[in-house]
Design a protein around this motif. Structure first.
Motif, mmCIF file in Angstrom:
data_model
loop_
_atom_site.group_PDB
_atom_site.id
_atom_site.type_symbol
_atom_site.label_atom_id
_atom_site.label_comp_id
_atom_site.label_asym_id
_atom_site.label_seq_id
_atom_site.Cartn_x
_atom_site.Cartn_y
_atom_site.Cartn_z
ATOM 1 N N PRO A 75 13.150 0.104 14.701
ATOM 2 C CA PRO A 75 13.339 -1.278 15.171
ATOM 3 C C PRO A 75 14.817 -1.659 15.167
ATOM 4 C CG PRO A 75 11.595 -1.164 13.521
ATOM 5 C CD PRO A 75 12.292 0.165 13.506
ATOM 6 N N LEU A 76 15.238 -2.357 16.203
ATOM 7 C CA LEU A 76 16.595 -2.895 16.258
ATOM 8 C C LEU A 76 16.610 -4.297 15.654
ATOM 9 C CD1 LEU A 76 17.767 -1.700 19.783
ATOM 10 C CD2 LEU A 76 17.888 -0.516 17.583
ATOM 11 N N ASP A 77 17.785 -4.842 15.444
ATOM 12 C CA ASP A 77 17.921 -6.142 14.772
ATOM 13 C C ASP A 77 17.037 -7.214 15.402
ATOM 14 O OD1 ASP A 77 19.792 -4.810 13.309
ATOM 15 O OD2 ASP A 77 21.495 -6.044 13.889
ATOM 16 N N SER A 78 16.956 -7.228 16.727
ATOM 17 C CA SER A 78 16.179 -8.261 17.417
ATOM 18 C C SER A 78 14.681 -8.114 17.191
ATOM 19 C CB SER A 78 16.475 -8.237 18.917
ATOM 20 O OG SER A 78 16.086 -6.993 19.486
ATOM 21 N N GLU A 79 14.267 -6.961 16.653
ATOM 22 C CA GLU A 79 12.846 -6.728 16.390
ATOM 23 C C GLU A 79 12.480 -6.960 14.925
ATOM 24 O OE1 GLU A 79 11.614 -3.297 19.584
ATOM 25 O OE2 GLU A 79 13.098 -2.723 18.067
ATOM 26 N N PHE A 80 13.465 -7.206 14.089
ATOM 27 C CA PHE A 80 13.185 -7.410 12.662
ATOM 28 C C PHE A 80 12.231 -8.582 12.445
ATOM 29 C CE2 PHE A 80 17.377 -5.430 10.841
ATOM 30 C CZ PHE A 80 17.011 -4.214 11.384
ATOM 31 N N LYS A 81 12.272 -9.572 13.354
ATOM 32 C CA LYS A 81 11.418 -10.749 13.199
ATOM 33 C C LYS A 81 9.935 -10.401 13.239
ATOM 34 C CE LYS A 81 11.710 -11.662 18.182
ATOM 35 N NZ LYS A 81 12.279 -12.537 19.213
ATOM 36 N N ALA A 98 20.619 3.730 8.092
ATOM 37 C CA ALA A 98 20.282 2.378 8.574
ATOM 38 C C ALA A 98 19.980 1.456 7.397
ATOM 39 C CB ALA A 98 19.087 2.441 9.528
ATOM 40 N N GLU A 99 21.018 1.015 6.714
ATOM 41 C CA GLU A 99 20.822 0.209 5.508
ATOM 42 C C GLU A 99 20.212 -1.153 5.823
ATOM 43 O OE1 GLU A 99 23.158 -0.969 1.372
ATOM 44 O OE2 GLU A 99 24.261 -0.059 3.036
ATOM 45 N N SER A 100 20.634 -1.791 6.913
ATOM 46 C CA SER A 100 20.087 -3.117 7.237
ATOM 47 C C SER A 100 18.606 -3.035 7.566
ATOM 48 C CB SER A 100 20.857 -3.749 8.398
ATOM 49 O OG SER A 100 20.725 -2.985 9.583
ATOM 50 N N LEU A 101 18.199 -1.987 8.265
ATOM 51 C CA LEU A 101 16.776 -1.797 8.561
ATOM 52 C C LEU A 101 15.995 -1.535 7.277
ATOM 53 C CD1 LEU A 101 14.309 -1.366 10.369
ATOM 54 C CD2 LEU A 101 15.096 0.987 10.759
ATOM 55 N N THR A 102 16.569 -0.751 6.379
ATOM 56 C CA THR A 102 15.908 -0.477 5.100
ATOM 57 C C THR A 102 15.607 -1.784 4.369
ATOM 58 O OG1 THR A 102 17.051 1.649 4.919
ATOM 59 C CG2 THR A 102 16.111 0.740 2.896
ATOM 60 N N HIS A 103 16.602 -2.663 4.277
ATOM 61 C CA HIS A 103 16.396 -3.943 3.593
ATOM 62 C C HIS A 103 15.383 -4.814 4.338
ATOM 63 C CE1 HIS A 103 19.309 -3.489 0.393
ATOM 64 N NE2 HIS A 103 20.223 -3.074 1.260
#
Length: 369
Positions: A75-81, A98-103
């Protein structure tokens, strides 16, 4: 189970996670499949084909609202929602890079099952292998292309011609990617050297290639020696689930020929070249110290028709098991359980925990096996 198939939104990513044939199998087993309209078009698969297979064509939001979402890329940032508690996400994750995705996965409570860490009983990686085969073969193709002067390279034909020396190709890592890269390079007439840490693997490669390539142990002195000769370097290092080690450092670039090319297939795990960064198909290269760097993180996306069918051939049996039993399917299959990277807000891939200095559990501990 309700299964969602969203359209991939990574730049020029044309693969899709399920073919109409796979959808038909899922529906036949009593599942409801929601496919985002247009998801298969990049792979030459129409909405009508999915509808004939029994899928409902929906919006991205509706596809992500399913109980299990099956994707190709992370997932990309726009899909985190869309990430949430109770969602099973089955896709390539590559969390060590991908640390931001992990969090995001941990904070949302999403159950993240990564293709790249699922193992077979023989300890091979069945869901990574088909894309590694594609990426390995592509690495030589794109490397040959970028050796052209018009692409910033030395202006060398990989296989040479009679009376003119061929290119020197150096492959770091003798696994699936490296073996396939070497096979294509050898077939194109290049002189090929593979470096690997395993003497047993080098013996195997020497036997398979019948002595037509050179094998060397992957040590720093050998790497420094070989990069002075190399026209094309293919980074094919893999430590399952973990960040790739930097085996070519910035200072080593000064030893390389101007216009030589590095194709780092390990870029989606952080890369084995210190100066590599992820690029895209529409802007695939950049130059550092005169060396062309190719860092496209979704190489198989350039040949989506081949890649989609190769991937889905392997993922469908696992998708059927997850659809039938949910997370309990992992308790029945230790190899599939190794794909569990996040669960109930816990990190369940120790290699990722090591990469980021985060607390982690093993999948077995998390599942209570």
């Amino acid at each position: 189970m309700i299964i969602g198939i969203p359209k991939e939104i990574k730049t020029l990513e044309n693969r899709v996670s399920m073919t109409p044939g796979a959808v038909e199998s899922l529906v036949r087993h009593g599942n409801k499949v929601l496919v985002e309209a247009g998801a298969g078009l990049g792979s030459g698969l129409t909405d009508a084909e999915y509808e004939t297979a029994g899928a409902a064509m929906v919006s991205a939001e509706e596809a992500w609202g399913a109980e299990m979402v099956i994707k190709v890329k992370e997932p990309l940032d726009s899909e985190f929602k869309y990430l949430r508690k109770g969602l099973i996400l089955f896709t390539y994750l590559h969390l060590a890079a991908a640390e931001s995705l992990t969090h995001a996965l941990l904070e949302s409570g999403t159950t993240g099952i990564a293709y790249e860490t699922v193992e077979s009983p023989d300890h091979t990686l069945p869901l990574l292998t088909p894309m590694s085969e594609v990426a390995g073969r592509m690495a030589t193709q794109v490397g040959a292309h970028h050796l052209e002067k018009t692409q910033g390279g030395e202006g060398i034909l990989l296989g040479g011609v009679p009376g003119v020396y061929p290119a020197e190709v150096m492959v770091i890592g003798g696994g699936v990617v490296g073996t396939n890269a070497a096979r294509i390079a050898m077939g194109m007439g290049a002189r090929v050297t593979i470096l690997d840490l395993s003497h047993q693997r080098l013996q195997y490669l020497d036997e398979v290639f019948q002595g037509r390539i050179t094998t060397m142990m992957s040590t720093e002195p050998n790497i420094r020696q070989m990069i002075t000769k190399a026209d094309l370097v293919v980074g094919a290092v893999l430590i399952p689930g973990a960040k790739a080690p930097n085996l070519i450092t910035r200072d080593m670039l000064s030893l390389m020929k101007k216009g030589s090319v590095i194709v780092d297939v390990a870029v989606d795990q952080g890369g084995c070249v210190e100066t590599i960064k992820a690029t895209t198909h529409d802007d695939p290269t950049y130059i550092v110290d005169g060396v062309v760097h190719y860092g496209v993180a979704n190489m198989p996306g350039a040949v989506p028709r081949t890649s989609t069918f190769a991937l889905v051939n392997q993922t469908t049996p696992y998708a059927l098991r997850l659809a039938a039993k949910g997370v309990d399917a992992l308790k029945d299959d230790p190899g599939l359980a190794l794909g569990l990277n996040t669960y109930k807000g816990k990190l369940t891939c120790p290699a990722v925990g090591e990469a980021f200095g985060m607390e982690s559990q093993t999948p077995e501990e998390a599942l209570g096996i």
